[in-house]
Design a protein around this motif. Structure first.
Motif, PDB file in Angstrom:
ATOM      1  N   MET A   1       0.845  -1.205   0.000  1.00  0.00           N
ATOM      2  CA  MET A   1       0.000   0.000   0.000  1.00  0.00           C
ATOM      3  C   MET A   1       0.871   1.243   0.000  1.00  0.00           C
ATOM      4  SD  MET A   1      -2.998   1.160   2.663  1.00  0.00           S
ATOM      5  CE  MET A   1      -1.903   1.444   4.046  1.00  0.00           C
ATOM      6  N   SER A  18      -3.520   0.976  -3.610  1.00  0.00           N
ATOM      7  CA  SER A  18      -3.025  -0.392  -3.613  1.00  0.00           C
ATOM      8  C   SER A  18      -1.871  -0.535  -4.595  1.00  0.00           C
ATOM      9  CB  SER A  18      -4.153  -1.362  -3.977  1.00  0.00           C
ATOM     10  OG  SER A  18      -4.545  -1.211  -5.336  1.00  0.00           O
ATOM     11  N   ASP A  22      -1.000  -6.115  -3.445  1.00  0.00           N
ATOM     12  CA  ASP A  22      -2.375  -6.173  -2.936  1.00  0.00           C
ATOM     13  C   ASP A  22      -3.308  -6.902  -3.892  1.00  0.00           C
ATOM     14  OD1 ASP A  22      -1.997  -4.624  -0.509  1.00  0.00           O
ATOM     15  OD2 ASP A  22      -1.674  -2.914  -1.839  1.00  0.00           O
ATOM     16  N   MET A  25      -7.729  -5.280  -8.410  1.00  0.00           N
ATOM     17  CA  MET A  25      -8.937  -4.808  -7.731  1.00  0.00           C
ATOM     18  C   MET A  25     -10.138  -4.671  -8.660  1.00  0.00           C
ATOM     19  SD  MET A  25      -8.024  -4.417  -4.573  1.00  0.00           S
ATOM     20  CE  MET A  25      -6.479  -4.396  -3.656  1.00  0.00           C
ATOM     21  N   ASN A  38      -9.291  -9.568  -2.473  1.00  0.00           N
ATOM     22  CA  ASN A  38      -8.228  -8.557  -2.517  1.00  0.00           C
ATOM     23  C   ASN A  38      -8.704  -7.233  -1.926  1.00  0.00           C
ATOM     24  OD1 ASN A  38      -6.556 -10.392  -3.808  1.00  0.00           O
ATOM     25  ND2 ASN A  38      -6.972  -9.589  -5.861  1.00  0.00           N
ATOM     26  N   ARG A  39      -9.905  -6.835  -2.297  1.00  0.00           N
ATOM     27  CA  ARG A  39     -10.448  -5.569  -1.791  1.00  0.00           C
ATOM     28  C   ARG A  39     -10.619  -5.615  -0.275  1.00  0.00           C
ATOM     29  NH1 ARG A  39     -15.105  -3.193  -5.888  1.00  0.00           N
ATOM     30  NH2 ARG A  39     -13.881  -3.237  -7.831  1.00  0.00           N
ATOM     31  N   PHE A  42      -7.329  -5.224   1.431  1.00  0.00           N
ATOM     32  CA  PHE A  42      -6.813  -3.861   1.305  1.00  0.00           C
ATOM     33  C   PHE A  42      -7.569  -2.905   2.226  1.00  0.00           C
ATOM     34  CE2 PHE A  42      -6.722   0.294  -1.039  1.00  0.00           C
ATOM     35  CZ  PHE A  42      -5.386   0.560  -0.794  1.00  0.00           C
ATOM     36  N   LYS A  45      -6.378  -3.162   5.729  1.00  0.00           N
ATOM     37  CA  LYS A  45      -5.137  -2.416   5.981  1.00  0.00           C
ATOM     38  C   LYS A  45      -5.435  -0.983   6.385  1.00  0.00           C
ATOM     39  CE  LYS A  45      -1.846  -4.807   2.928  1.00  0.00           C
ATOM     40  NZ  LYS A  45      -0.893  -4.619   1.806  1.00  0.00           N
TER      41      LYS A  45
END
Length: 244
Positions: A1, A18, A22, A25, A38-39, A42, A45
């Motif tokens: 990130m 990202s 990551d 997306m 993945n989203r 992220f 985070k």
């Protein structure tokens, strides 16, 4: 990130971009379940619930949508800019060379996230966004802090003469932000053009931060332009921003 310093230093503003680590997306370039995974990772985070986000479905146009609490969970708002005064609503845009631009007026509680491309930049889209921030949300340009995330830089955004003519029949629309290169090629400075427009709209130069990441060359970020020449898999970068 990846994050920008100016935005990191604003209390109660959460943002992030990202990178390849990551994952992709975009539903266009991956299976839905994998993209959602993945989203989710992220967003975690950032300490954000994915269900609190509102996402654009890009049109490369100049449409702007005002979003609020009721917009949470929307995945395909057909615009190129989201504007909000609501805390806890996290704006999402996907890019892979185009400019993800965050505009925030903390004094008036206004936030915008925009997608600027070679198609809508000559339409003075960023100036239209600033005008909407003023007219609909009482934002003051002199208070707005801008963050331009990872995007393609002029040293990489290069076309052969023939390709340039097919894509951009009249280079005058770029108002001098096209450079001739040895051998007949041309490069486009999307970043420079948008900065000029922002300053002319009243944004202070010192309030603008530009990422030094060139997606055309940096392998840690997806690039549509680079994929076209290298054959590497396509993917999209997520930009997420919201007020707490």
């Amino acid at each position: 990130m990846y994050q920008l310093d100016k935005l990191k230093n604003i209390p109660d503003l959460v943002h992030g971009f990202s990178d390849v680590r990551d994952g992709n997306m975009s539903f266009v370039w991956g299976e839905r379940e994998e993209v959602l995974k993945n989203r989710k990772a992220f967003f975690e985070k950032l300490g954000v619930n994915p269900e609190d986000s509102a996402a654009m479905f890009l049109k490369h146009g100049t449409e702007i949508a005002f979003v609020s609490e009721s917009s949470k969970g929307e995945e395909e708002i057909p615009v190129d800019c989201l504007l909000t005064k609501s805390k806890g609503v996290f704006l999402l845009v996907l890019t892979a060379d185009c400019l993800p631009i965050i505009l925030h007026d903390s004094a008036n509680g206004v936030l915008a996230l925009a997608h600027l491309s070679r198609i809508n930049t000559p339409e003075n889209f960023i100036k239209k966004i600033i005008e909407r921030m003023k007219s609909e949300c009482s934002a003051s340009p002199e208070n707005i802090v801008v963050g331009i995330g990872p995007c393609i830089q002029k040293k990489s955004y290069i076309f052969s003469g023939d390709e340039f003519e097919k894509r951009i029949p009249d280079e005058r629309v770029f108002n001098g932000f096209v450079s001739d290169l040895p051998g007949g090629g041309k490069s486009i400075d999307l970043v420079g053009y948008n900065i000029e427009q922002m300053i002319s709209a009243g944004i202070k130069k010192e309030n603008i931060e530009i990422s030094d990441i060139d997606t055309g060359r940096n392998m840690n970020f997806f690039s549509h332009y680079r994929s076209g020449s290298s054959g590497e898999p396509e993917g999209r970068i997520a930009t997420v921003v919201g007020m707490l």
